[in-house]
Design an enzyme around this catalytic site. Sequence first.
Site, PDB file in Angstrom:
ATOM      1  N   ASP A 340      71.462 -78.670 -35.001  1.00 52.37           N
ATOM      2  CA  ASP A 340      72.297 -79.793 -35.452  1.00 52.37           C
ATOM      3  C   ASP A 340      72.532 -80.741 -34.270  1.00 52.37           C
ATOM      4  OD1 ASP A 340      73.820 -77.784 -34.190  1.00 52.37           O
ATOM      5  OD2 ASP A 340      75.677 -78.521 -35.069  1.00 52.37           O
ATOM      6  N   HIS A 658      65.256 -73.319 -37.217  1.00 46.38           N
ATOM      7  CA  HIS A 658      66.017 -74.382 -37.864  1.00 46.38           C
ATOM      8  C   HIS A 658      66.362 -75.474 -36.850  1.00 46.38           C
ATOM      9  CE1 HIS A 658      68.966 -76.062 -40.693  1.00 46.38           C
ATOM     10  NE2 HIS A 658      69.784 -76.176 -39.654  1.00 46.38           N
ATOM     11  N   ASP A 706      61.239 -66.374 -40.556  1.00 41.03           N
ATOM     12  CA  ASP A 706      60.860 -67.492 -39.681  1.00 41.03           C
ATOM     13  C   ASP A 706      60.626 -68.730 -40.541  1.00 41.03           C
ATOM     14  OD1 ASP A 706      60.152 -69.047 -37.548  1.00 41.03           O
ATOM     15  OD2 ASP A 706      58.060 -68.353 -37.529  1.00 41.03           O
ATOM     16  N   GLU A 715      67.886 -69.927 -36.208  1.00 41.10           N
ATOM     17  CA  GLU A 715      68.184 -71.182 -35.516  1.00 41.10           C
ATOM     18  C   GLU A 715      67.842 -71.020 -34.028  1.00 41.10           C
ATOM     19  OE1 GLU A 715      71.784 -73.038 -36.788  1.00 41.10           O
ATOM     20  OE2 GLU A 715      71.471 -74.792 -35.532  1.00 41.10           O
TER      21      GLU A 715
HETATM   22  O1  9MR Z   1      76.426 -68.889 -33.132  1.00 40.57           O
HETATM   23  C1  9MR Z   1      77.522 -69.087 -33.984  1.00 40.57           C
HETATM   24  C2  9MR Z   1      77.899 -67.780 -34.613  1.00 40.57           C
HETATM   25  O2  9MR Z   1      78.352 -66.877 -33.638  1.00 40.57           O
HETATM   26  C3  9MR Z   1      78.977 -68.021 -35.655  1.00 40.57           C
HETATM   27  O3  9MR Z   1      79.204 -66.811 -36.331  1.00 40.57           O
HETATM   28  C4  9MR Z   1      78.542 -69.092 -36.628  1.00 40.57           C
HETATM   29  C5  9MR Z   1      79.590 -69.432 -37.651  1.00 40.57           C
HETATM   30  O4  9MR Z   1      80.693 -70.051 -37.086  1.00 40.57           O
HETATM   31  O5  9MR Z   1      78.220 -70.281 -35.939  1.00 40.57           O
HETATM   32  C6  9MR Z   1      77.168 -70.116 -35.030  1.00 40.57           C
HETATM   33  O6  9MR Z   1      76.976 -71.306 -34.380  1.00 40.57           O
HETATM   34  C7  9MR Z   1      76.400 -72.403 -35.035  1.00 40.57           C
HETATM   35  C8  9MR Z   1      77.366 -73.552 -34.903  1.00 40.57           C
HETATM   36  O7  9MR Z   1      78.511 -73.278 -35.652  1.00 40.57           O
HETATM   37  C9  9MR Z   1      76.772 -74.894 -35.252  1.00 40.57           C
HETATM   38  N1  9MR Z   1      75.549 -75.116 -34.516  1.00 40.57           N
HETATM   39  C10 9MR Z   1      74.571 -74.077 -34.753  1.00 40.57           C
HETATM   40  C11 9MR Z   1      75.104 -72.736 -34.316  1.00 40.57           C
HETATM   41  C12 9MR Z   1      74.057 -71.640 -34.469  1.00 40.57           C
HETATM   42  O8  9MR Z   1      73.765 -71.334 -35.771  1.00 40.57           O
END
Ligand code: 9MR
Length: 837
Positions: A340, A658, A706, A715
Amino acid sequence: MTRCRAALLALLTMVALSPATAAHAADEGPEQIVNGTFDTGTAPWWGTSNVTLAVDEGRLCADIPGGTANPWDVIIGQNDIPLVEGEAYAYKFSASATPAKVGRALIQLPVDPWTQYLSAAPEMSDSGDSYSYTFTAPASLPNSQVVFQLGGSAEPWRFCMDDVSLKGGAEPEVYEPDTGPRVRVNMVGYLPTGPKKATVVTTATTALDWELKNAANETVAKGTTTPKGVDASSGQNVHTLDFSAYRRTGKDYTITADGETSRPFDIDAGIYDQLPADALKFYYTQRSGIEILDSLRPGYGRPAGHVGVAPNQGDVSVPCQPGVCDYSLNVKGGWYDAGDHGKYVVNGGISVYQLMAAYERDKAAFKDGQLNIPESGNGRPDILDEARWEQEFLLSMQVPDGKPFAGMAHHKIHDQNWTGLPLLPHLDPQLRELHPTSTAATLNLAATAAQAARLYAPYDAAFAAKNLQAARKAWAAAKANPARYADPNDGTGGGAYSDDNVTDEFYWAAAELYITTGEKEFKDFILASPHHTGDIWRDRGFDWGNTAQLGRLDLATVPNGLPDRARVRQSVIEGAEKYLAVQKAHPYGLPYNPPDFDWGSNNLVLNNMVVMATAFDLTGQEKYRAAVREGMDYILGRNALNQSYVTGYGEVASKNQHSRWYARQLDPALPNPPRGTLSGGPNSSIQDPLAQRLLQGCKPQFCYIDHIESWSTNELTINWNSPLAWVSAFLADKGERSDCRVRYTAHGSGTFAAQVVIENTGRRTVDGWSLRWSFLSGQRVRQDWGAQLSQSGSVVTARGESKIRAGKSVTFGFTGTNPWGPNPAPEVFHLNGERCR
Ligand code: 9MR
């Protein structure tokens, strides 16, 4: 991108079918909507930031704000609905509006030009009604969007819906991952002197024969496997085998067992030589606020993202969310967090910490020109230049003097609403907003700025001082506001990164401030913290929300004057023992084995390896280094999916992580993620719709696909590549140990005199020598005696022509200056390139 979009547009002519036939065909078809009955809450439905979704008597309901101009100003939707060209679909839902309203129900492309495959205008009333439509998909795409556009009303109203169903199209694949041969190895290879183990998936319950074959298919070693029974993390019956005794280097070895032959691998001392640089190069193409030069990264060039050029609405003057503050900040730069376009201080914190920690572990290993970044050639190690790109951003997130919460850091800055894929950073049209300050973000800033102050001191005294000042300010602000937690529901347009226990962040920040300043306030805080003596080595590892371990690791490894330093060092070894025991019991050699795997499990695996690697650094005991080497086998292919999680490493490796800009899977004009990109990996909670459709009931290791749409299992992020960079630097370090002991004593503060005694504790004469160490921060050597000293940054090399016979020693000395801060004796010395025991 444009090529693909044009092709898609060309296909966008609705195919006419008689409604009756279409509806009939489609009604029989499979359900494409996930959780259309709201039995499991509101996920994976999303809303724009101006609505809160809630389940009310089994329906999804939301209060729709008044005073919006356009239908798309308020949206509720679900993403990643696959459509198959030429297939008929039946779309149904029930809905109510209080008072009565006309809404828009769309099935569309999730990105510009938002092509509509179905567009309806349901007239909704208070009593509620059912609606049904049919259409034929004019194109295939994996990620259409089902949305209800509910804005444009002057008055507020309430919307509820239930039984949302889209039937038709292809049967959801019964997904069977292609796991290749049943003999699982590190597909990249093994170090000649390291452990060499493999796992065999088999129904056999008694030992099997195995053979190691070279590229010419000659058997070079053989043995029998050890049955291990059913492995809970994969549900597979497995055996292990060990060919560590074989040490000859070569390419394309294979292991054969139970009639299956593994994928090929190398045995070579250099298998990890390139990985640290690749893992670190990842950060340049994640940069915000700067053009990515194709000349530096062929195939990855792109315009600068978020530099205030339309359609971007950031990041040079970013306002707060309404009611949060009355100013705007220039928060240009930094790294995009993941796939993102958000930038989050808590996650930026651990990422930049870990890059700086990799550097601090072995400053001599990181040089200028290693990463091919715009700053290469400026005379400073590239890794520091890369980390600075993020650190400058973290500094910019601090609330200015004179404003409420001055000194604290805003938790995050990101788009007002989630955007679709693909979307290059410079094309993101969303409004960007600063979110409220949080204690966690403030302490991340305090910790990393304190760490930066000492590490940048030899290169840029002004930047070091700026960081130290910001760190002190952040610390004071966090102490004054010790429980300002980020809202766990603030997850529209960006991740929440909420954390309601920040005692660990306090400990980490105090540790960094203490190491850098030596001041009593921080020492007292450390000694009083429960995290200082508690067992902080959680099974699941450390991460952005669990940071006490960062403080403990640094207090153990970076010289400081803590009175219980020996105990701190011992505690890291205890942590390592814990992970070692988990690994030993695991048939895939995994030092991480909770009953369910976390989001981003691969980073937790790697972080547990960091603890074992640190135990090796502290003790020199081979078992810890061997454990790190074996742990890497899992990441690179010795796993249930027979899959490497690092792009470009191994025959079958993650490549569709992602991401809005490495979105080749959605648009062939875009690249895959660069070589050296870690995928988050198996996540038992499979939050995204694709994983929910394909991976229901998965055993932990199988909760991964994947695919670009699987944001919860696949991601890429800045805090996942950072342990990859740390661990690969450790693995690339040949880490030979030398029989020598060094005694370093210094007297004085601003100007000091030091004496160094090198003792040859081995049995052979050392004929001519060079001794290397690093200073903590900005110390400089002025005048030497008894040896020739040279210095680059903090790294000092002393050279002598003399012989040091077995059991004998040589002495030399120097005067130096220490502009500020403590001046601890260095603890790590390399004699002729090998670390003294
Ligand atoms: O890595 C993060 C994970 O530990 C959390 O459980 C999750 C939900 O809050 O969010 C992950 O982080 C994401 C972030 O919120 C937005 N950017 C992408 C991150 C990786 O998926």
